[in-house]
Write an enzyme that holds these catalytic residues in place. Structure first.
Site, PDB file in Angstrom:
ATOM      1  CG  ASN A 208      43.750  57.692  53.896  1.00 20.01           C
ATOM      2  OD1 ASN A 208      44.610  57.358  53.084  1.00 20.01           O
ATOM      3  ND2 ASN A 208      44.050  58.358  55.017  1.00 20.01           N
ATOM      4  CG  ASP A 277      41.202  65.207  58.811  1.00 23.99           C
ATOM      5  OD1 ASP A 277      42.357  65.668  58.842  1.00 23.99           O
ATOM      6  OD2 ASP A 277      40.493  65.230  57.779  1.00 23.99           O
ATOM      7  CE  LYS A 287      36.891  39.713  65.602  1.00 21.96           C
ATOM      8  NZ  LYS A 287      36.852  38.416  64.905  1.00 21.96           N
ATOM      9  CG  PHE A 322      49.805  67.375  48.688  1.00 17.80           C
ATOM     10  CD1 PHE A 322      49.506  66.841  47.450  1.00 17.80           C
ATOM     11  CD2 PHE A 322      51.125  67.686  48.977  1.00 17.80           C
ATOM     12  CE1 PHE A 322      50.501  66.592  46.517  1.00 17.80           C
ATOM     13  CE2 PHE A 322      52.130  67.449  48.062  1.00 17.80           C
ATOM     14  CZ  PHE A 322      51.820  66.900  46.819  1.00 17.80           C
ATOM     15  CE  LYS A 336      45.556  71.319  54.339  1.00 18.76           C
ATOM     16  NZ  LYS A 336      45.347  69.978  53.715  1.00 18.76           N
ATOM     17  CE  LYS A 340      44.985  73.253  58.305  1.00 16.67           C
ATOM     18  NZ  LYS A 340      44.746  71.824  58.181  1.00 16.67           N
TER      19      LYS A 340
END
Length: 395
Positions: A208, A277, A287, A322, A336, A340
């Site tokens: 990301n 995730d 490859k 976060f 969340k 959590k």
């Protein structure tokens, strides 16, 4: 870090040129910077360079009488808020470790009662010589702060330890010493930062856009507040702040293991990393060759680190996560927070200008069960300080 009197002692060594950048940066931030040089240091950088950058006369000669009395060594030693010896050669370290004051630099250093920082820079064998190591240990015993030398290619052609840290690294260490509010002293804090990489094959991976800047800002602010900081970082190009233990990982699985294994020993855990995730169900050993057909990759869930920590959280621990969203920010963050079992969620949106990945600012809302605090657009350093304030709050 401004309006401070910072004295920089430059000894002979090729690395003296790096101190020009340090002097310039400290001066631009509003500090009163004074440079003292040994005679051999002037062979590498001319005094006029430092004089121009600091806007103060460079002090060389103990016996010169052609300038104002108030810059003599006793007056300067008295008004100094910090004395930095960089680059510190083996010779100058030996002198200050044993109380030798035979020039203006060492005389002023001995007379100063402010905090002192020594930044060694020399050939690897000289640095590792037992005599030099014993002298450094003496300096530590006397309360001086030693900034570790870096590894790399040295001017003599050797490769090893002995490089002078870059100017920004020295400045970072200085900043930490000036912080007086050590409200997290005695606390152990673990912070995650950066992205993770999930391998598809030996060449490709899923990742990301996280730069790690928010997590690194948190680590630096926690150090400045007196905490013992462990930084678990995914792949990123940021330098480790001085005085912080950095653990480098690549995948979500590696990050989960390092963090979960260390949960028990930490008082505060802040998960600022952007952890994948999902990961490829299978990693190709070779490859994957392209073809004219489309390609599908089967993905499986990675371990939910925040949820795992929340399930095992002790009463004395503070857990902060976060939540980055593109829609329904507060609703998703609040959910969340509950599911959590965390103390606080820091919610930020990619839709907000100046927030998100890769920038130096952020705009967040800090949520707990009982309240929320919406912060304006701030630098990530300022956001970090506001988040850390919650590490001592009870609700």
């Amino acid at each position: 870090m401004k309006n401070k009197c910072i004295v920089i002692g430059v000894s002979g060594g090729i690395a003296a040129y790096k101190i020009c950048t340090l002097v310039s940066s400290l001066k631009k931030k509003g500090n009163d910077v004074h440079v003292l040089m040994t005679k051999s240091a002037t062979e590498f950088v001319g005094p006029l360079t430092f004089q121009t950058l600091s806007q103060n006369r460079v002090i060389l000669d103990m016996f010169s009488v052609d300038f104002e009395v108030d810059v003599h060594h006793i007056s300067l030693a008295k008004k100094a808020d910090l004395f930095v010896l960089a680059p510190a050669s083996a010779n100058i370290i030996a002198k200050v470790a044993n109380g030798i004051a035979d020039d203006m630099l060492t005389t002023t250093f001995l007379a100063a009662t402010c905090p002192k920082v020594i930044v060694p820079a020399m050939n690897t064998n000289m640095l590792e010589n037992p005599i030099t190591q014993e002298n450094l240990e003496k300096c530590r015993k006397y309360g001086m702060h030693i900034l570790e030398s870096g590894d790399g290619y040295l001017a003599c052609g050797d490769v090893g330890k002995g490089r002078l840290p870059e100017a920004e690294e020295i400045e970072d260490a200085i900043e930490g010493l000036f912080e007086k509010d050590h409200f997290l002293k005695g606390k152990k804090i673990m912070i995650s930062a950066g992205p993770t990489r999930e391998d598809i094959d030996p060449v490709r991976y899923i990742t990301n856009h996280s730069s790690g800047k928010m997590g690194f800002a948190l680590a630096k602010a926690a150090r400045n507040a007196g905490a013992e900081v462990t930084l678990v970082s995914g792949p990123c190009n940021l330098k480790t702040p001085s005085g912080i233990e950095r653990i480098e990982v690549s995948s979500a699985e590696e990050m989960a293991k390092e963090i979960i294994d260390r949960q028990e020993e930490n008082d505060v855990i802040i998960l600022a990393a952007a952890v994948a995730d999902y990961r490829p169900k299978e990693k190709a050993l070779e490859k994957m060759k392209k073809s004219d057909d489309d390609l599908s990759i089967s993905l499986v869930r990675t371990k939910d680190i925040l949820k795992t920590l929340g399930e095992k959280k002790k009463k004395h621990q503070i857990l902060i996560g976060f939540a980055m969203e593109t829609e329904n920010l507060l609703e998703n963050a609040q959910k969340k927070l509950v599911t959590k079992n965390v103390d606080y969620i820091v919610a930020n949106s990619l839709r907000e200008e100046g927030a998100g990945f890769g920038v130096d600012t952020n705009k967040v809302t800090i949520l707990s069960i009982n309240k929320k605090e919406e912060l304006p657009l701030l630098s990530k350093e300022e956001v970090a300080e506001r988040i850390l304030a919650y590490c001592t709050k009870g609700e």
